[in-house]
Design a protein around this motif. Structure first.
Motif, PDB file in Angstrom:
ATOM      1  N   VAL A 150       0.863  -1.177   0.000  1.00 13.09           N
ATOM      2  CA  VAL A 150       0.000   0.000   0.000  1.00 13.09           C
ATOM      3  C   VAL A 150       0.903   1.233   0.000  1.00 13.09           C
ATOM      4  O   VAL A 150       1.648   1.474   0.950  1.00 13.09           O
ATOM      5  N   ALA A 151       0.848   1.993  -1.089  1.00 18.14           N
ATOM      6  CA  ALA A 151       1.731   3.152  -1.230  1.00 18.14           C
ATOM      7  C   ALA A 151       0.936   4.440  -1.113  1.00 18.14           C
ATOM      8  O   ALA A 151      -0.138   4.567  -1.688  1.00 18.14           O
ATOM      9  N   ASP A 152       1.459   5.387  -0.360  1.00 14.29           N
ATOM     10  CA  ASP A 152       0.921   6.745  -0.355  1.00 14.29           C
ATOM     11  C   ASP A 152      -0.560   6.819   0.017  1.00 14.29           C
ATOM     12  O   ASP A 152      -1.374   7.343  -0.751  1.00 14.29           O
ATOM     13  N   MET A 153      -0.906   6.347   1.199  1.00 12.17           N
ATOM     14  CA  MET A 153      -2.296   6.518   1.677  1.00 12.17           C
ATOM     15  C   MET A 153      -2.618   7.995   1.861  1.00 12.17           C
ATOM     16  O   MET A 153      -3.755   8.408   1.727  1.00 12.17           O
ATOM     17  N   HIS A 154      -1.606   8.794   2.258  1.00 13.31           N
ATOM     18  CA  HIS A 154      -1.806  10.249   2.464  1.00 13.31           C
ATOM     19  C   HIS A 154      -2.970  10.533   3.418  1.00 13.31           C
ATOM     20  O   HIS A 154      -3.758  11.454   3.179  1.00 13.31           O
ATOM     21  N   PHE A 155      -3.069   9.771   4.477  1.00 11.85           N
ATOM     22  CA  PHE A 155      -4.189   9.914   5.400  1.00 11.85           C
ATOM     23  C   PHE A 155      -4.143  11.265   6.115  1.00 11.85           C
ATOM     24  O   PHE A 155      -3.076  11.763   6.466  1.00 11.85           O
ATOM     25  N   GLY A 156      -5.298  11.843   6.303  1.00 11.36           N
ATOM     26  CA  GLY A 156      -5.411  13.108   7.032  1.00 11.36           C
ATOM     27  C   GLY A 156      -6.165  12.877   8.326  1.00 11.36           C
ATOM     28  O   GLY A 156      -5.698  12.149   9.207  1.00 11.36           O
ATOM     29  N   ASN A 157      -7.366  13.473   8.419  1.00 10.46           N
ATOM     30  CA  ASN A 157      -8.155  13.361   9.656  1.00 10.46           C
ATOM     31  C   ASN A 157      -9.361  12.446   9.530  1.00 10.46           C
ATOM     32  O   ASN A 157     -10.255  12.473  10.370  1.00 10.46           O
ATOM     33  N   GLY A 158      -9.434  11.683   8.461  1.00  6.98           N
ATOM     34  CA  GLY A 158     -10.541  10.749   8.309  1.00  6.98           C
ATOM     35  C   GLY A 158     -11.680  11.329   7.500  1.00  6.98           C
ATOM     36  O   GLY A 158     -11.468  11.907   6.430  1.00  6.98           O
ATOM     37  N   LYS A 159     -12.868  11.215   8.039  1.00  6.62           N
ATOM     38  CA  LYS A 159     -14.081  11.582   7.303  1.00  6.62           C
ATOM     39  C   LYS A 159     -14.075  13.038   6.842  1.00  6.62           C
ATOM     40  O   LYS A 159     -14.665  13.384   5.806  1.00  6.62           O
ATOM     41  N   ARG A 160     -13.426  13.922   7.625  1.00  6.70           N
ATOM     42  CA  ARG A 160     -13.421  15.351   7.291  1.00  6.70           C
ATOM     43  C   ARG A 160     -12.457  15.699   6.157  1.00  6.70           C
ATOM     44  O   ARG A 160     -12.470  16.810   5.633  1.00  6.70           O
ATOM     45  N   THR A 161     -11.578  14.787   5.850  1.00  6.32           N
ATOM     46  CA  THR A 161     -10.521  15.090   4.867  1.00  6.32           C
ATOM     47  C   THR A 161     -10.961  14.680   3.460  1.00  6.32           C
ATOM     48  O   THR A 161     -11.199  13.500   3.199  1.00  6.32           O
ATOM     49  N   PRO A 162     -11.056  15.665   2.579  1.00 10.84           N
ATOM     50  CA  PRO A 162     -11.612  15.389   1.243  1.00 10.84           C
ATOM     51  C   PRO A 162     -10.643  14.642   0.328  1.00 10.84           C
ATOM     52  O   PRO A 162      -9.450  14.537   0.621  1.00 10.84           O
ATOM     53  N   CYS A 163     -11.172  14.176  -0.779  1.00 13.16           N
ATOM     54  CA  CYS A 163     -10.358  13.478  -1.779  1.00 13.16           C
ATOM     55  C   CYS A 163      -9.807  14.478  -2.790  1.00 13.16           C
ATOM     56  O   CYS A 163     -10.355  15.555  -2.985  1.00 13.16           O
ATOM     57  N   GLN A 164      -8.749  14.093  -3.417  1.00 18.40           N
ATOM     58  CA  GLN A 164      -8.173  14.895  -4.503  1.00 18.40           C
ATOM     59  C   GLN A 164      -8.314  14.128  -5.816  1.00 18.40           C
ATOM     60  O   GLN A 164      -8.263  12.894  -5.830  1.00 18.40           O
ATOM     61  N   ASP A 165      -8.479  14.873  -6.876  1.00 18.04           N
ATOM     62  CA  ASP A 165      -8.452  14.292  -8.220  1.00 18.04           C
ATOM     63  C   ASP A 165      -9.360  13.075  -8.363  1.00 18.04           C
ATOM     64  O   ASP A 165      -8.896  11.976  -8.729  1.00 18.04           O
ATOM     65  N   VAL A 166     -10.630  13.271  -8.021  1.00 16.94           N
ATOM     66  CA  VAL A 166     -11.628  12.236  -8.301  1.00 16.94           C
ATOM     67  C   VAL A 166     -12.655  12.845  -9.259  1.00 16.94           C
ATOM     68  O   VAL A 166     -12.660  14.069  -9.485  1.00 16.94           O
ATOM     69  N   LEU A 167     -13.513  12.038  -9.816  1.00 10.11           N
ATOM     70  CA  LEU A 167     -14.508  12.530 -10.765  1.00 10.11           C
ATOM     71  C   LEU A 167     -15.525  13.425 -10.036  1.00 10.11           C
ATOM     72  O   LEU A 167     -15.770  13.229  -8.841  1.00 10.11           O
ATOM     73  N   PRO A 168     -16.110  14.385 -10.740  1.00 10.29           N
ATOM     74  CA  PRO A 168     -17.056  15.324 -10.100  1.00 10.29           C
ATOM     75  C   PRO A 168     -18.144  14.617  -9.286  1.00 10.29           C
ATOM     76  O   PRO A 168     -18.458  15.042  -8.178  1.00 10.29           O
ATOM     77  N   ARG A 169     -18.668  13.521  -9.806  1.00 17.93           N
ATOM     78  CA  ARG A 169     -19.739  12.814  -9.091  1.00 17.93           C
ATOM     79  C   ARG A 169     -19.247  12.135  -7.811  1.00 17.93           C
ATOM     80  O   ARG A 169     -20.023  11.749  -6.955  1.00 17.93           O
ATOM     81  N   GLN A 170     -17.920  11.960  -7.686  1.00 15.10           N
ATOM     82  CA  GLN A 170     -17.380  11.275  -6.498  1.00 15.10           C
ATOM     83  C   GLN A 170     -17.044  12.247  -5.370  1.00 15.10           C
ATOM     84  O   GLN A 170     -16.917  11.843  -4.216  1.00 15.10           O
TER      85      GLN A 170
END
Lengths: 380, 380
Positions: free
Chosen positions: A44-64
């Motif tokens: 598992v490479a680069d999980m880049h975990f932040g604070n969990g549920k409050r932390t948004p995703c980067q570079d996903v499709l608009p609907r996601q």
């Protein structure tokens, strides 16, 4: 556990430190499966975990976007564990994205949570972002070492001080009940590839230092000697796999014509060559190197008998490419059957990736090493 | 010499070993001249000595062939010593051309003879041809260490074993009678760059190994600490110069547009990068690296604040280019005058070459380093 009378004060101290470190059980010895003669590793490479549920995703499709958070990363770890049932999980750094994690301990506990609760042995090394929250690199690695079910270690005890935190090796023994159950048939080298250069005239990322390379060299040499010694003396060297975060300058040797997978961004190695590739070629046992760091690269390419492989980006709070699935790399080493029907030594090492799509699609399966083709490499 | 009563048995043994080694006097401490505040080094690269008068020259003009032999190499060493009156002479390997030397000891005694009889301190490192006669690399280096007036050492005594033979450092102290007479103001690092790769998958020449790099790193660190400590604590790091035989892969960074001197043949470095350039940049004190090996290259080029310099071919029983004079490199470090009129620390390091022509012509003079321009490099 009662301490034998001959146990010295230092040893007692070490045992006490271990027992108070939060681990619920002594680390288990990694071993090949007696049923299938296999050992499977999930990277598992680069999980880049932040604070969990409050932390948004980067570079996903608009609907996601609306429903996406670190929890998607957590869910992907869980799905991978269920789908592959690995014998070992390795996290190759940027496990948390420190800048966006308000508490390093909480972030790590959440990030590694699915591994801890799976009961599967796991280990981690550091990336360049793990120390950007509330803990130093030493602090982060020390916390990891104290977590449940991990085989992570802070650093080897040895004659000289090793740069970085989280340089250690793990042995994978033969199957229980077989003649090689007390012998390492596959060696895992975990290294701290650093974060950033501290040398003013060298910009960019860190590198694996001479002290670490000497440790690796000595460890490889010791393991090779042990492999070829009684009892159960074997020919050649047990294959080795190296895991760390930042790719080597030699990763830049590949493009679509000579690798499997994709190269969609530059190779963010150190801007200088610190010679680790030379050191592992010279050692002769490592068959493949597995890194992360460049989320949009997921290729494997072979140079001088060694495969240099990316895992591809895994975490959702990490740059990526919308519509290009997050992914993970799986490696499986298989033992040969002896004429007497028991398990022998490693005959092949294969790899593939899984995508975080509906079917967890498997892609880019390939053989990294097989005994017949390259085991003569070390014969001088 | 009477041994003090407190001298341990081991120390006594070392002294006895030294006294019986053939040296007529204890090695002298290298130091800057009290008169001129300078320290001058003559580099002799690739003498390729054979059997003396019987050994013919290579690549000389037709009219030179009949009367040319190893004795021309000897004569050139003598002329250089008389012309430059250096404070130190360093031989950077391929001192003898082993294949054509029927007795390694005799060949070395003849090759280093002019240095020995000059009374000037000298040192040598090994090339890739020195062990091809009647002695191993260890044997060759052991013989050199036992010769008169040399400061050569077999290897450092230390915590870990260092690869190769002839890895050592030499300190150049301040001028006698000055406040820095017990402090090193210039550090010389001598390394064994090996002969040939012993790794089947890596062809070509040898390289500087992790063990040597760690030794260099520890030595540089120790010297920098000492330089900035009392008494006479100095700012920054004392400049360092590294001498070894085989060029680094980074030597290939240069052509006629970004170097001084000529590049008339390929860079015969190892085919792999072992990271030593990174290690010296990271250490921060080395200002220039001096190699031999490629007789037709004699350039200096600067990369990341470090000059990489060839000396150019010196020996007559070595490939060269007819009509293109054999040559040697001279380096001089100069101290600054303090306001009180005494000598301070190193203010500049200059270099030039001398040709073995009638006038011993001086060419390609250049400043390699000056205190004002680059001494801030280590300030973080």
């Amino acid at each position: 556990m009662a301490a034998p009378k001959e146990m010295g004060a230092l040893a007692m101290l070490l045992v006490m430190a271990f027992l108070s470190s939060g681990s619920s059980a002594l680390p288990r010895q990694l071993k090949f499966s007696a049923k299938h003669g296999e050992f499977k590793i999930l990277q598992v490479a680069d999980m880049h975990f932040g604070n969990g549920k409050r932390t948004p995703c980067q570079d996903v499709l608009p609907r996601q976007v609306a429903s996406c958070s670190d929890l998607n990363t957590t869910a992907f770890v869980r799905r991978m564990i269920l789908a592959e049932r690995p014998d070992f999980i390795v996290f190759t750094g940027d496990n948390i994205f420190g800048f966006d994690a308000s508490d390093a301990v909480k972030s790590m506990n959440a990030a590694f949570g699915p591994a801890v609760t799976s009961g599967i042995p796991w280990a981690a090394v550091l990336g360049n972002h793990d120390q950007e929250s509330t803990l130093s690199r030493e602090g982060v690695m020390t916390h990891i070492v104290g977590m449940k079910n991990t085989l992570s270690q802070l650093n080897p005890a040895g004659a000289h001080v090793v740069d970085g935190f989280g340089n250690y090796n793990l042995e994978v023994h033969g199957a229980e009940g077989s003649r090689t159950e007390n012998k390492s048939l596959l060696n895992l080298y975990m290294l701290d590839s650093g974060d950033y250069s501290t040398v003013p005239s060298i910009p960019g990322y860190g590198w694996i230092k001479p002290s670490q390379q000497l440790w690796f060299q000595h460890t490889s040499s010791r393991l090779q000697k042990s492999y070829s010694s009684k009892p159960e003396a074997q020919k050649g060297a047990a294959p080795g796999l190296a895991y760390f975060h930042i790719p080597l300058p030699e990763h830049a040797s590949f493009d679509s014509t000579n690798s499997t997978g994709v190269r969609q961004e530059g190779i963010s190695s150190a801007t200088v060559n610190s010679g680790f590739f030379t050191t592992i070629v010279a050692a002769g046992d490592v068959k493949a190197v597995f890194t992360g760091h460049d989320h949009l690269n997921d290729f494997c390419g072979e140079l001088t008998g060694i495969h240099l492989c990316y895992a591809g980006g895994f975490g959702y709070h990490a740059y990526g490419k919308a519509g290009w699935s997050r992914r993970a790399r799986v490696v499986v080493a298989s033992l040969e059957k002896t004429q007497k029907g028991s398990w022998g030594t490693v005959k092949a090492i294969k790899t593939w990736k899984r995508l975080d799509d509906k079917k967890l699609s498997t892609i880019d399966a390939q053989v990294l090493w097989s005994k017949s083709s390259t085991n003569t490499q070390r014969i001088l």
